[in-house]
Design an enzyme around this catalytic site. Structure first.
Site, PDB file in Angstrom:
ATOM      1  N   ASN A   1       9.013   1.270  -3.755  1.00 13.76           N
ATOM      2  CA  ASN A   1       7.621   1.234  -3.292  1.00 13.76           C
ATOM      3  C   ASN A   1       7.300   0.037  -2.402  1.00 13.76           C
ATOM      4  OD1 ASN A   1       7.352   2.202  -6.577  1.00 13.76           O
ATOM      5  ND2 ASN A   1       6.749   3.615  -4.951  1.00 13.76           N
TER       6      ASN A   1
ATOM      7  N   ILE B   1       3.552  -2.965   0.623  1.00 14.93           N
ATOM      8  CA  ILE B   1       3.524  -2.441  -0.742  1.00 14.93           C
ATOM      9  C   ILE B   1       2.762  -1.122  -0.774  1.00 14.93           C
ATOM     10  CG2 ILE B   1       2.785  -2.898  -3.120  1.00 14.93           C
ATOM     11  CD1 ILE B   1       2.821  -5.896  -2.398  1.00 14.93           C
ATOM     12  N   CYS B   2       3.383  -0.142  -1.418  1.00 11.70           N
ATOM     13  CA  CYS B   2       2.738   1.162  -1.582  1.00 11.70           C
ATOM     14  C   CYS B   2       2.403   1.369  -3.057  1.00 11.70           C
ATOM     15  CB  CYS B   2       3.657   2.280  -1.090  1.00 11.70           C
ATOM     16  SG  CYS B   2       2.983   3.946  -1.339  1.00 11.70           S
ATOM     17  N   VAL B   3       1.120   1.296  -3.373  1.00  9.81           N
ATOM     18  CA  VAL B   3       0.664   1.539  -4.738  1.00  9.81           C
ATOM     19  C   VAL B   3      -0.726   2.164  -4.653  1.00  9.81           C
ATOM     20  CG1 VAL B   3      -0.297  -0.797  -4.959  1.00  9.81           C
ATOM     21  CG2 VAL B   3       0.296   0.495  -7.015  1.00  9.81           C
TER      22      VAL B   3
END
Length: 251
Positions: A86, A93-95
């Protein structure tokens, strides 16, 4: 350069309160680096959670706050290189918390905790790093090996200074002892098994002299061979020096 002037006064006030709270009572494994002159960029050091490939690593990351914060979520980036599904190669950042699940009421503490939780439980289904995501789904051991390698190379904690100081002191001691041997001085190796003998000196005064090598035999058997050779050489030099001193006294 971004400054606090880019943020509304009420947002600056709220951020100042949050940052003070984070500084005084930091979340476990997270340390925020506060810059009072610029709240639009928040830096934090995140410790790799135990039991993960990131354990013992310290990862620097940043949150970028736009003029529309908190109506729009901040953008998160890892500055320390990390192998994670992620987190893109450029550190993005991928969240969901920073995307579709964002809520203006969420504070910086919540955001930072969610990011650290990513290191414990990645989500390969929404991977920015496709290689890491595929590897995690198909072969966890290989994924963990890659992630650990990145951690060792880029994120390991520095060694405590006290250990470095001990090593440097030990090295200095060894060098000093070597210099003592090469300079004709003997380190403290052992104590003679027999006391020094006395010989008559000028005007009837006795002078202490070290015993001849034969009198050292009883105690020298426990000394390593090399130390015995050094001791004998130093003893010989000592006798020569004493002889010169006595000759000068006769003049």
């Amino acid at each position: 350069m971004a400054t606090n002037e880019n943020l509304p006064p009420n947002v600056i006030k709220q951020l100042a309160k949050e940052l003070k709270n984070l500084d005084e009572t930091p979340p476990e494994g997270i340390k925020v680096v506060v810059n009072d002159d610029d709240f639009s960029t928040i830096f934090a050091d995140i410790e790799g959670p135990a039991g993960t490939p990131y354990e013992n690593g310290v990862f620097r990351m940043k949150l970028l706050l736009s003029q529309d914060f908190p109506q729009l979520p901040p953008k998160g980036y890892f500055l320390t290189k990390i192998f994670h599904p992620n987190i893109a190669m450029n550190g993005e950042i991928c969240v969901n918390t920073l995307k579709k699940d964002w809520n203006p009421s969420l504070g910086l503490r919540h955001v930072l905790l969610v990011i650290r939780c990513l290191l414990i439980e990645p989500f390969p289904e929404s991977a920015l790093n496709e290689q890491a995501g595929k590897m995690l789904l198909e072969n966890y051991d290989e994924y963990a090996r890659h992630a650990r390698l990145y951690t060792v190379i880029h994120a390991l904690k520095p060694k405590p200074k006290c250990q470095a100081g001990i090593s440097e002191s030990t090295m200095a001691l060894n060098v000093d002892q070597s210099n003592m041997v090469s300079g004709g001085k003997m380190p403290l190796l052992s104590v003679p098994s027999t006391p020094p003998s006395k010989i008559p000196g000028p005007k009837g005064q006795d002078q202490n002299v070290l015993p001849p090598p034969a009198e050292w035999a009883a105690g020298a058997h426990a000394i390593p061979k090399m130390e015995g050779i050094v001791a004998a050489k130093v003893q010989t030099d000592k006798r020569k020096t004493d002889a010169r001193k006595k000759s000068l006294k006769r003049l």
